[in-house]
Each structure stands twice: as C-alpha cells, then as structure tokens.
Scaffold this active site. Sequence first.
Site, PDB file in Angstrom:
ATOM      1  N   TYR A 128       7.837   2.400  13.274  1.00 33.02           N
ATOM      2  CA  TYR A 128       6.493   1.803  13.208  1.00 33.02           C
ATOM      3  C   TYR A 128       6.568   0.512  12.410  1.00 33.02           C
ATOM      4  O   TYR A 128       7.152   0.478  11.316  1.00 33.02           O
ATOM      5  CB  TYR A 128       5.509   2.763  12.536  1.00 33.02           C
ATOM      6  CG  TYR A 128       4.100   2.201  12.430  1.00 33.02           C
ATOM      7  CD1 TYR A 128       3.323   2.001  13.563  1.00 33.02           C
ATOM      8  CD2 TYR A 128       3.556   1.866  11.194  1.00 33.02           C
ATOM      9  CE1 TYR A 128       2.038   1.474  13.469  1.00 33.02           C
ATOM     10  CE2 TYR A 128       2.268   1.346  11.088  1.00 33.02           C
ATOM     11  CZ  TYR A 128       1.519   1.160  12.239  1.00 33.02           C
ATOM     12  OH  TYR A 128       0.247   0.641  12.138  1.00 33.02           O
ATOM     13  N   ASP A 223      12.603  -4.429   8.567  1.00 33.56           N
ATOM     14  CA  ASP A 223      11.238  -4.185   8.136  1.00 33.56           C
ATOM     15  C   ASP A 223      11.317  -3.335   6.867  1.00 33.56           C
ATOM     16  O   ASP A 223      11.479  -2.123   6.925  1.00 33.56           O
ATOM     17  CB  ASP A 223      10.466  -3.467   9.248  1.00 33.56           C
ATOM     18  CG  ASP A 223       9.036  -3.144   8.823  1.00 33.56           C
ATOM     19  OD1 ASP A 223       8.710  -3.331   7.624  1.00 33.56           O
ATOM     20  OD2 ASP A 223       8.253  -2.693   9.679  1.00 33.56           O
ATOM     21  N   LYS A 251       3.366  -3.421   0.855  1.00 31.92           N
ATOM     22  CA  LYS A 251       3.211  -2.285  -0.060  1.00 31.92           C
ATOM     23  C   LYS A 251       3.511  -2.643  -1.529  1.00 31.92           C
ATOM     24  O   LYS A 251       2.658  -3.176  -2.209  1.00 31.92           O
ATOM     25  CB  LYS A 251       4.043  -1.103   0.432  1.00 31.92           C
ATOM     26  CG  LYS A 251       3.583  -0.674   1.855  1.00 31.92           C
ATOM     27  CD  LYS A 251       3.992   0.722   2.237  1.00 31.92           C
ATOM     28  CE  LYS A 251       3.732   0.992   3.710  1.00 31.92           C
ATOM     29  NZ  LYS A 251       2.693   1.957   3.987  1.00 31.92           N
TER      30      LYS A 251
END
Length: 396
Positions: A128, A223, A251
């Site tokens: 994802y 990522d 994050k």
Amino acid sequence: IPGGVNSPARSWGAVGGNPLFLTRGSGSRVWDADGNEYIDYVCSWGPLILGHANESVVAAITQAAADGTSFGAPTERENEIAQLVVDAYESIEMVRFVNSGTEATMSALRLARAYTGRSKIVKFEGGYHGHSDALLVAAGSGALAHGVPDSAGVTASFAQDTLLGVFNDPASVEAHFDAFPEDIACVIVEPVAGNMGVVPPHDRFLQGLRDLTEKHNSLLIFDEVITGFRVEYGGAQQRYGINADITCLGKIIGGGMPVGAYGSSAEIMATVAPLGAMYQAGTLSGNPVAMAAGIATLEQLQEPGVYNALGAKAASLAAGLQEVFAEAEIPLRINRVSSMMTLFFNAGEVNSWETVLASDREGFGRFFHRMLEEGVYLPPSPFEAMFVSTAHSDAI
Ligand code: PMP
C-alpha cells in the site's frame, strides 16, 4: 462522515464492532469517550514513536502555533528538518515536503516518470502506497490479477501502466523488465512490508531490486512512510545497507502532524518545479507547526541507544506473547522488525502475500476484542502492523 470515519482502516470492518472514540492520549495510553484506558499499540498507525503528547513535541507545536500557523512562504523550520532528513539518509540530497504519505508516493511516481521519460511502474501485490490512482492496484487486497484496479473510480487506463510484482520474489520483477525493457520508470516497494502485516524482506530481495533497476536504468523507490525513522534512524536503507533512488517519508517525520516528503539526489530532484519541469505544489506544504513537531521528534530519536531500547522492548513483548500462545496451543507467527510487528494467526512461516492470506482472520478478530476487554488496543485488522513506542514500559 462516510462510515463515521475519515479513513476506512479505522472502521473495524476487519474485526467487527464499532470503533473506539478516543478523547485523549498520554505516553503509551489512550482514553475513550467512555473513560476507559487502554495501552495503545496503534500509535496513530506509526507516527507516534515517542508516544502520545510527548512533552517536547507538544512544546514545539505550541511555540510554532504561537509564531503563526502558516505563511505560504519559506521558513527556517522547513530548512532545519530538511537538513535532518538529508543527514539521516545517504541517498537524499534534496527533499520536498508535502502533507501526507499519499502525496509523497504520488509525487515520487511523477518524478520517476518525468526523470526517465517512461510510463510504467512496478508495485507489489499487498503493498500500500496511499490512495493515488496508479497505486490503488492490489493495494493490500485479494486482487492478484495484473493491472486490475482495487477501487471503483480508478479507470483501467490508469491501472494499465501499473505492473504487479510478488513481494520477496525478484524474479517476478525481472519478468516485467524482460517484457518491457525500456518502459519501466520505477519499482516502488515498502522495503519492510507493513500493509499486509509486517513481512520482512528476504536477504536477496532488496538487493535484487537494486540490481535490476540499475541494469535497466529504472529508478528504485523505497516507500519508507512507515519504516523511515522507525526501523533505524536512517530507516530501512540504513538497516539493510541499500540506497534507493527516491525515498518517500511520512508519519514519524511529522511527529503526529500531517506530513509527507520525498527526497532523492540533487540531480533527480532538479526535475521538480521550480527547478525543473515536473509540477508539484501545496498550500500548506512545509507547514511550520508540522515541521516543529517533526524536528522535536527527530531530535529525540538521535539520542544514543533509542533504537536498541525500542527493539529490545518489542522483542520482549513478542517473546511473552509467543510463550502465552504456545501454552494455549494456538498457532502464532510473529513477524517483527525492530518496533513494528504483526501477530499472524498462522502455523507456518509468513513471508509473502500468499502466506499472509493463509492466516486465521476470525481468530484474530476474537483476540482483538478480548485484548480490548483487557485494556489493550491493537490495530483493528489482522494485516496491519502494531507499533511499540519509547513511552511503552515493561509494566502490564
Ligand atoms: N505508504 C505507506 C507505506 C503507508 O503505510 C501509508 C499509510 N499507512 C501511505 C503510504 C499513505 O500515507 P497517508 O495515509 O499519510 O496518505
């Protein structure tokens, strides 16, 4: 609000029941609107590596807010955190800040396509990377077919340039390069899979991707929205000793405020406007309050021994859980990389999307609800990572 949530993972669709409405967090604990206290292993899905309402982070946010919440002009704080990121990652010489992980990966793809002049991308099934159209293909669901969108509203023409690889299987990527030797702009991967539950990379996997992309003049995108400043200060690239061409962050670098970033060499980043022809922008990008939270977080993570202590804490939690499950004779496979881990209700090894899917989801749902009754808040899905923060203690 559709489904009562502003992001579907919060809806408890995977475990049943209604989500907790949280009102307050402090350190390793959260409180719901009914006044119940929980040990929190969601940690806002990763950003809160220092726990909730960390004193220095709150002070930095408060100061930045008092100085003015947004200017839409360059500020010192965004340069300060850019320097911290450049210092942390050997592969990053320039970095652009955005507002979410989705924006970071979406922009990284555009950059790879602009720099290489190629159109196709390779991602991995079960990986994802946010919800931009090109990346919503086999994004952590069962759709295994080649280039089939996962979401209504993603057209086949968007999905057709997205090729699917098999995580931990470099040969699956080699096959795409054999079929399209001149057309693949980039391979994008979560270097430690987090969105099918934690699946560590095999020894040869990341190096295999590095070799293949180099051989075909394609770019390797890591990522690191989850792994950046999580599995080591310098993320998966430091942990595994492999440099990506483009890195996506999010994050932790926002310390709990909305942030993303993408970075690369000065040469590749020179493609980004206003230096180059690839357009990407944001009214609130590099927001001073978010930058302040990020700086205060990264500064604390630089203290010696932080990552060893975090890893040790998570290891002791994993060992305790493994012991309890063994006593109860319930098969459990814990995959852990430093302070991110997933409890798979699975008797066998979990090292691929296929083996992930062989786990007992209903068993996990029951476990989730029993843990909640015991005052422990786990991610409400069998295929998500749980996170340990510096604020967690050995206390039960
Ligand atoms: N990449 C990865 C690896 C992620 O885990 C996530 C979100 N969990 C994203 C990208 C998207 O980030 P955001 O939710 O901030 O858009």
